[in-house]
Scaffold this motif. Structure first.
Motif, PDB file in Angstrom:
ATOM      1  N   LYS A  24      57.364  42.663  71.509  1.00 39.03           N
ATOM      2  CA  LYS A  24      58.505  43.253  72.215  1.00 39.03           C
ATOM      3  C   LYS A  24      59.618  43.616  71.247  1.00 39.03           C
ATOM      4  CE  LYS A  24      57.757  41.126  76.722  1.00 39.03           C
ATOM      5  NZ  LYS A  24      58.391  40.405  77.854  1.00 39.03           N
ATOM      6  N   SER A  78      68.759  38.105  81.381  1.00 39.94           N
ATOM      7  CA  SER A  78      67.546  37.303  81.220  1.00 39.94           C
ATOM      8  C   SER A  78      67.840  35.829  80.935  1.00 39.94           C
ATOM      9  CB  SER A  78      66.677  37.882  80.094  1.00 39.94           C
ATOM     10  OG  SER A  78      67.386  37.894  78.872  1.00 39.94           O
ATOM     11  N   ALA A 121      60.432  38.558  71.062  1.00 42.09           N
ATOM     12  CA  ALA A 121      59.192  38.009  71.617  1.00 42.09           C
ATOM     13  C   ALA A 121      58.001  38.775  71.044  1.00 42.09           C
ATOM     14  CB  ALA A 121      59.207  38.109  73.138  1.00 42.09           C
ATOM     15  N   GLU A 151      58.388  33.064  79.297  1.00 46.36           N
ATOM     16  CA  GLU A 151      58.870  34.360  78.785  1.00 46.36           C
ATOM     17  C   GLU A 151      60.030  34.209  77.798  1.00 46.36           C
ATOM     18  OE1 GLU A 151      58.561  33.478  82.009  1.00 46.36           O
ATOM     19  OE2 GLU A 151      60.214  34.309  83.239  1.00 46.36           O
ATOM     20  N   ASP A 152      60.539  33.007  77.618  1.00 49.84           N
ATOM     21  CA  ASP A 152      61.557  32.758  76.597  1.00 49.84           C
ATOM     22  C   ASP A 152      60.924  32.541  75.221  1.00 49.84           C
ATOM     23  OD1 ASP A 152      63.324  30.787  79.008  1.00 49.84           O
ATOM     24  OD2 ASP A 152      63.817  32.827  78.362  1.00 49.84           O
TER      25      ASP A 152
END
Length: 126
Positions: A43, A63, A40, A89-90
């Protein structure tokens, strides 16, 4: 020569689904552990799912557990990642990977694999 190429990424609304594909060549799923990773924006790389046919194991990170499914089609030399109930958030670049000597587990997915495909971008809008 081991090769992998991921495809199927795109833009999807939260709650939607996508299926990523990874075309492979140069190795047998019977002998290699295969996995999906993602990175991501801003990240660290995250290992999210793996399968080892030789060990009979499948693992999902917390997750994605319950929302994503990793699978193999031996006849097509392809692996897949079905992603349901997607969340913002994926959003990440997703990579398929393989390794002949790799433990499919939480600890295993902390490490990289020998062979990587080019990533495919998944963007989930809220």
């Amino acid at each position: 020569d081991v090769q992998l190429q991921a495809s199927g990424g795109g833009l999807v609304q939260a709650g939607g689904s996508l299926r990523l594909s990874c075309a492979t060549s140069g190795f047998s799923f019977d002998d290699y552990t295969i996995a999906w990773f993602r990175r991501a924006p801003g990240k660290e790389r995250e290992g999210i799912a793996c399968i080892s046919l030789s060990e009979g194991t499948t693992y999902y990170s917390d997750s994605v557990k319950g929302r994503f499914t990793i699978s193999i089609n031996n006849a097509k030399n392809a692996m897949y990642l079905q992603m349901n109930n997607l969340r913002p958030e994926d959003t990440a670049v997703y990579y398929c990977a393989s390794d002949p000597d790799y433990t499919c587990s939480y600890a295993g997915l902390l490490y990289g694999m020998d062979n990587w495909g080019k990533g495919t971008l998944v963007t989930v809008s809220s």
